[in-house]
Design a protein around this motif. Structure first.
Motif, PDB file in Angstrom:
ATOM      1  N   CYS A  29       0.847  -1.185   0.000  1.00 16.97           N
ATOM      2  CA  CYS A  29       0.000   0.000   0.000  1.00 16.97           C
ATOM      3  C   CYS A  29       0.889   1.244   0.000  1.00 16.97           C
ATOM      4  CB  CYS A  29      -0.913   0.002   1.216  1.00 16.97           C
ATOM      5  SG  CYS A  29      -2.066  -1.363   1.223  1.00 16.97           S
ATOM      6  N   ILE A  32      -4.670   7.522  -0.961  1.00 16.12           N
ATOM      7  CA  ILE A  32      -4.129   6.311  -0.342  1.00 16.12           C
ATOM      8  C   ILE A  32      -4.461   5.135  -1.250  1.00 16.12           C
ATOM      9  CG2 ILE A  32      -4.191   4.788   1.683  1.00 16.12           C
ATOM     10  CD1 ILE A  32      -3.094   7.600   2.260  1.00 16.12           C
ATOM     11  N   THR A  56      -4.717   1.206  -1.736  1.00 14.96           N
ATOM     12  CA  THR A  56      -4.847   0.004  -0.914  1.00 14.96           C
ATOM     13  C   THR A  56      -4.648  -1.276  -1.717  1.00 14.96           C
ATOM     14  OG1 THR A  56      -7.235  -0.112  -1.231  1.00 14.96           O
ATOM     15  CG2 THR A  56      -6.441   1.172   0.656  1.00 14.96           C
ATOM     16  N   ARG A  66      -8.566   4.803  -1.522  1.00 17.08           N
ATOM     17  CA  ARG A  66      -9.529   5.169  -0.478  1.00 17.08           C
ATOM     18  C   ARG A  66      -9.985   6.595  -0.727  1.00 17.08           C
ATOM     19  NH1 ARG A  66     -11.097   2.393   3.280  1.00 17.08           N
ATOM     20  NH2 ARG A  66      -9.283   1.044   3.330  1.00 17.08           N
ATOM     21  N   LEU A 122     -13.995   2.751  -1.143  1.00 14.60           N
ATOM     22  CA  LEU A 122     -12.921   2.444  -2.084  1.00 14.60           C
ATOM     23  C   LEU A 122     -13.387   2.701  -3.505  1.00 14.60           C
ATOM     24  CD1 LEU A 122     -11.659  -0.926  -0.555  1.00 14.60           C
ATOM     25  CD2 LEU A 122     -10.710   1.370  -0.237  1.00 14.60           C
TER      26      LEU A 122
END
Length: 79
Positions: A13, A31, A33, A47, A53
């Motif tokens: 990540c 971010i 993931t 995110r 998501l």
């Protein structure tokens, strides 16, 4: 019985910056993931500010995406 879990050790990540000028969140760092293929293209799972998501095509985070622009004269011929 053992629970089955997806093995995702191949991708760490991290963060990415959206560089595509026509994306509503252009310039923001998101971010990341996960990473997968979606419709034959590589997509990042990111995110969103509300915690959900979303899929983001990886090309939208590349430097070339920042150079894309609308021009008055088409660059491709109609033929």
């Amino acid at each position: 019985m053992l629970a089955k879990q997806r093995h995702n050790a191949h991708y760490q990540c991290g963060e990415a910056t959206i560089r595509y000028g026509f994306h509503p969140r252009c310039g923001e760092t998101v971010i990341v993931t996960g990473r997968n293929r979606h419709g034959g293209e590589v997509a990042l799972t990111v995110r969103q500010p509300d915690g959900t998501l979303a899929q983001l095509p990886i090309w939208m985070t590349e430097d070339q995406a920042a150079a894309m622009m609308v021009t008055q004269i088409p660059r491709l011929s109609l033929a």
